[in-house]
Design a protein around this motif. Structure first.
Motif, PDB file in Angstrom:
ATOM      1  N   SER A 106      -0.294 -31.192 -75.185  1.00  0.00           N
ATOM      2  CA  SER A 106      -1.523 -31.083 -74.402  1.00  0.00           C
ATOM      3  C   SER A 106      -1.321 -31.707 -73.019  1.00  0.00           C
ATOM      4  N   VAL A 107      -1.136 -30.846 -72.010  1.00  0.00           N
ATOM      5  CA  VAL A 107      -0.715 -29.457 -72.075  1.00  0.00           C
ATOM      6  C   VAL A 107       0.576 -29.325 -71.263  1.00  0.00           C
ATOM      7  N   LEU A 108       1.385 -28.301 -71.614  1.00  0.00           N
ATOM      8  CA  LEU A 108       2.598 -27.999 -70.870  1.00  0.00           C
ATOM      9  C   LEU A 108       2.239 -27.081 -69.710  1.00  0.00           C
ATOM     10  N   VAL A 109       2.833 -27.311 -68.543  1.00  0.00           N
ATOM     11  CA  VAL A 109       2.447 -26.523 -67.375  1.00  0.00           C
ATOM     12  C   VAL A 109       3.321 -25.276 -67.271  1.00  0.00           C
ATOM     13  N   THR A 110       2.671 -24.153 -67.027  1.00  0.00           N
ATOM     14  CA  THR A 110       3.358 -22.858 -67.038  1.00  0.00           C
ATOM     15  C   THR A 110       4.371 -22.671 -65.909  1.00  0.00           C
ATOM     16  N   PRO A 111       4.235 -23.301 -64.724  1.00  0.00           N
ATOM     17  CA  PRO A 111       5.253 -23.084 -63.697  1.00  0.00           C
ATOM     18  C   PRO A 111       6.653 -23.567 -64.084  1.00  0.00           C
ATOM     19  N   LEU A 112       6.763 -24.363 -65.152  1.00  0.00           N
ATOM     20  CA  LEU A 112       8.059 -24.903 -65.547  1.00  0.00           C
ATOM     21  C   LEU A 112       8.820 -24.018 -66.531  1.00  0.00           C
ATOM     22  N   ARG A 113       8.200 -22.949 -67.041  1.00  0.00           N
ATOM     23  CA  ARG A 113       8.847 -22.223 -68.131  1.00  0.00           C
ATOM     24  C   ARG A 113       8.496 -20.739 -68.118  1.00  0.00           C
ATOM     25  N   SER A 166      -1.602 -28.268 -61.379  1.00  0.00           N
ATOM     26  CA  SER A 166      -2.289 -28.307 -60.086  1.00  0.00           C
ATOM     27  C   SER A 166      -1.676 -27.299 -59.120  1.00  0.00           C
ATOM     28  N   ARG A 167      -2.390 -27.011 -58.062  1.00  0.00           N
ATOM     29  CA  ARG A 167      -1.851 -26.095 -57.042  1.00  0.00           C
ATOM     30  C   ARG A 167      -0.578 -26.676 -56.429  1.00  0.00           C
ATOM     31  N   ALA A 168      -0.519 -28.008 -56.315  1.00  0.00           N
ATOM     32  CA  ALA A 168       0.684 -28.635 -55.763  1.00  0.00           C
ATOM     33  C   ALA A 168       1.890 -28.397 -56.669  1.00  0.00           C
ATOM     34  N   VAL A 169       1.692 -28.499 -57.979  1.00  0.00           N
ATOM     35  CA  VAL A 169       2.784 -28.234 -58.922  1.00  0.00           C
ATOM     36  C   VAL A 169       3.197 -26.769 -58.842  1.00  0.00           C
ATOM     37  N   GLN A 170       2.224 -25.884 -58.787  1.00  0.00           N
ATOM     38  CA  GLN A 170       2.542 -24.453 -58.690  1.00  0.00           C
ATOM     39  C   GLN A 170       3.360 -24.169 -57.432  1.00  0.00           C
ATOM     40  N   ARG A 171       2.951 -24.745 -56.320  1.00  0.00           N
ATOM     41  CA  ARG A 171       3.640 -24.506 -55.054  1.00  0.00           C
ATOM     42  C   ARG A 171       5.061 -25.080 -55.103  1.00  0.00           C
ATOM     43  N   ALA A 185       4.628 -20.843 -54.225  1.00  0.00           N
ATOM     44  CA  ALA A 185       3.244 -20.573 -53.829  1.00  0.00           C
ATOM     45  C   ALA A 185       2.373 -20.724 -55.072  1.00  0.00           C
ATOM     46  N   PRO A 186       1.116 -21.123 -54.911  1.00  0.00           N
ATOM     47  CA  PRO A 186       0.236 -21.245 -56.072  1.00  0.00           C
ATOM     48  C   PRO A 186      -0.149 -19.875 -56.622  1.00  0.00           C
ATOM     49  N   TYR A 187      -0.565 -19.854 -57.874  1.00  0.00           N
ATOM     50  CA  TYR A 187      -1.065 -18.618 -58.465  1.00  0.00           C
ATOM     51  C   TYR A 187      -2.275 -18.131 -57.667  1.00  0.00           C
ATOM     52  N   GLY A 188      -2.349 -16.818 -57.466  1.00  0.00           N
ATOM     53  CA  GLY A 188      -3.540 -16.273 -56.828  1.00  0.00           C
ATOM     54  C   GLY A 188      -4.774 -16.473 -57.679  1.00  0.00           C
ATOM     55  N   ASP A 189      -4.613 -16.395 -58.989  1.00  0.00           N
ATOM     56  CA  ASP A 189      -5.715 -16.588 -59.934  1.00  0.00           C
ATOM     57  C   ASP A 189      -5.168 -17.378 -61.120  1.00  0.00           C
ATOM     58  N   PRO A 190      -5.327 -18.710 -61.116  1.00  0.00           N
ATOM     59  CA  PRO A 190      -4.744 -19.528 -62.183  1.00  0.00           C
ATOM     60  C   PRO A 190      -5.262 -19.184 -63.569  1.00  0.00           C
ATOM     61  N   VAL A 191      -6.527 -18.774 -63.676  1.00  0.00           N
ATOM     62  CA  VAL A 191      -7.082 -18.425 -64.989  1.00  0.00           C
ATOM     63  C   VAL A 191      -6.406 -17.170 -65.526  1.00  0.00           C
ATOM     64  N   ALA A 192      -6.295 -16.140 -64.679  1.00  0.00           N
ATOM     65  CA  ALA A 192      -5.638 -14.909 -65.107  1.00  0.00           C
ATOM     66  C   ALA A 192      -4.174 -15.153 -65.430  1.00  0.00           C
ATOM     67  N   ALA A 193      -3.504 -15.999 -64.633  1.00  0.00           N
ATOM     68  CA  ALA A 193      -2.100 -16.306 -64.885  1.00  0.00           C
ATOM     69  C   ALA A 193      -1.939 -17.014 -66.225  1.00  0.00           C
ATOM     70  N   SER A 194      -2.836 -17.925 -66.544  1.00  0.00           N
ATOM     71  CA  SER A 194      -2.740 -18.670 -67.800  1.00  0.00           C
ATOM     72  C   SER A 194      -2.959 -17.755 -68.994  1.00  0.00           C
ATOM     73  N   ALA A 195      -3.961 -16.890 -68.896  1.00  0.00           N
ATOM     74  CA  ALA A 195      -4.218 -15.957 -69.996  1.00  0.00           C
ATOM     75  C   ALA A 195      -3.034 -15.019 -70.186  1.00  0.00           C
ATOM     76  N   GLU A 196      -2.452 -14.556 -69.088  1.00  0.00           N
ATOM     77  CA  GLU A 196      -1.302 -13.662 -69.185  1.00  0.00           C
ATOM     78  C   GLU A 196      -0.094 -14.384 -69.778  1.00  0.00           C
ATOM     79  N   PHE A 197       0.091 -15.653 -69.403  1.00  0.00           N
ATOM     80  CA  PHE A 197       1.195 -16.439 -69.962  1.00  0.00           C
ATOM     81  C   PHE A 197       1.049 -16.558 -71.474  1.00  0.00           C
TER      82      PHE A 197
END
Length: 325
Positions: free
Chosen positions: A58-65, A93-98, A103-115
Motif C-alpha cells: 500500500s501502494v506501489l507507484v506505477t511509474p516504476l514498473r 505524485s506528479r513529481a514522481v511521474q515526471r 512527463a506526468p500522466y495526462g489523466d492519472p485516474v485513467a492511467a491507474s485503471a489501465e495499469f
C-alpha cells in the motif's frame, strides 16, 4: 499492520512479521512503496525465514514498473507466502511521474485503471473475466501476452484512493480500494459511496475498502504532532493529499508542518490517545464501511524504536479485542 519503516535490510522486517504470525488479530503484514528494498523480495525473504504471513502493499507507484513486471512480483508474493495477496498500485505524485517518465500522466485516474487492467491481463488468473480483445486501446500501458501460468494463491489487485474519481475507478476495476490518511467520516461520506457507485456502473460487487490509519498511544513525554509529522509529513506537502484532507475538513495548507500535523490529530486522521480511544477510533472506520484497517505505527517506530512500537501495537490490539467488530 504496516512494516513501520522502509527496510534497509530484510532483517528489519522480521520483528513485525513475527508479531503478525503469532497474533490472531493481525490478518496481514503490509509494506508501502520502497526505494530501498523491493517489497516482493522482502516478503519472499520473510517466507523463507519461516514467516509465511499474508502480505499486502500500500501502494506501489506505477511509474516504476511495467504491468508484466507488476504481475510477476504480485504472484511471487502470493506464491512465496502461500496466502492470497493484496497488491495495491497508484500513480504517485506528479513529481514522481515526471522524474520516472519524463512527463506526468495526462489523466492519472485513467492511467491507474489501465495499469490495473493490464496487470490483470498479464496474470490471467482463472477467476478473472476473460482478457480484453487484442484491439483494445492502450493509452498508457500495453500488457502483451499473459505470463506463463504458475500455481499460486489469489492475487487481489487494489487501487490507492484519495478522491472521488479514483474511488469510482476502483469500484469499476479493482479488487480493493486502499486509502491513506483518510478520516473515518470521509471514508463514510466519500470513499465507500463512490466505490459502490463505480461497482454498480460496472455491474460487479463492491470491492473491499481498506484504510491505512496512523496511530500512537499517548504516553508521558510524547508529542502527538511530532509523531504525526513523522508518520505523514512527506504526504502533507503533496497537493493531492492536501486537497483530500481539505475536503475532509482538515486544513494542512498553512505552510507550517507542525500546525499541519496537529490538524491531522485534531481531525481524526491520526489516532492518538489511550488504547481504548484508538480502538474506538478504529471502530468508526468499521462503521464507515471499511473492511480492513492497516495499523500504521511509523511515527512511533521513527522516534522510539521497535520495542515501543510493538508495545503500542500490543496495547491497541488488547483494546480492540473487546469490541464487537
Amino acid at each position: 499492520m504496516l512494516v513501520p519503516t522502509v527496510p534497509g535490510t530484510v532483517e528489519q522486517a522480521v520483528p513485525f512479521a513475527c508479531h503478525v504470525a503469532h497474533d490472531s488479530q493481525l490478518t496481514r503484514l503490509w509494506q508501502g512503496q520502497s526505494y530501498g528494498l523491493e517489497p516482493a523480495a522482502t516478503f519472499a525473504y520473510l517466507a523463507g525465514a519461516g514467516y509465511r504471513v499474508p502480505a499486502g502493499t500500500s501502494v506501489l507507484v506505477t511509474p516504476l514498473r511495467h504491468p508484466a513486471q507488476a504481475a510477476l512480483e504480485a504472484r511471487t508474493v502470493a506464491a512465496a507466502t502461500g496466502h492470497p495477496a493484496v497488491i495495491g498500485y497508484g500513480p504517485g505524485s506528479r513529481a514522481v511521474q515526471r522524474a520516472r517518465l519524463g512527463a506526468p500522466y495526462g489523466d492519472p485516474v485513467a492511467a491507474s485503471a489501465e495499469f490495473l487492467r493490464a496487470t490483470r491481463d498479464c496474470l490471467a488468473q482463472p477467476w478473472d473475466p476473460p482478457a480484453r480483445s487484442a484491439g483494445s486501446a492502450h493509452r498508457y500501458f500495453h500488457a502483451g501476452q499473459a505470463l506463463p501460468p504458475v500455481a499460486h494463491p489469489r492475487v487481489q489487485l487494489a487501487l490507492g484512493v484519495l478522491r472521488r474519481r479514483m474511488a469510482r475507478a476502483a469500484g469499476e476495476v479493482a479488487d480493493a480500494a486502499l486509502t491513506w490518511l483518510t478520516p473515518a467520516d470521509y471514508v463514510r461520506r466519500v470513499v465507500v459511496p463512490e466505490v459502490a457507485e463505480g461497482a454498480d456502473s460496472a455491474g460487479r460487487p463492491r470491492p473491499r475498502v481498506i484504510a491505512a490509519v496512523p496511530v500512537a498511544v499517548a504516553r508521558p513525554g510524547r508529542h502527538p504532532a511530532g509523531l504525526a509529522q513523522l508518520a505523514a509529513g512527506g504526504h502533507l506537502v503533496l497537493p493531492h493529499y492536501a486537497d483530500m484532507l481539505a475536503r475532509a475538513g482538515i486544513d494542512v495548507s498553512t505552510g507550517d508542518s507542525t500546525a499541519a500535523a496537529r490538524a491531522l490529530v485534531d481531525g481524526g486522521a491520526f489516532l492518538y490517545g489511550r488504547p481504548a480511544d484508538i480502538a474506538a477510533g478504529l471502530a468508526e472506520y468499521a462503521a464507515a464501511g471499511t473492511d480492513e484497517v492497516i495499523l500504521n505505527l511509523t511515527g512511533v517506530q521513527s522516534w522510539y524504536g521497535t520495542d515501543e512500537t510493538l508495545l503500542d501495537l500490543s496495547e491497541i490490539l488488547a483494546a480492540t479485542a473487546s469490541l464487537n467488530w
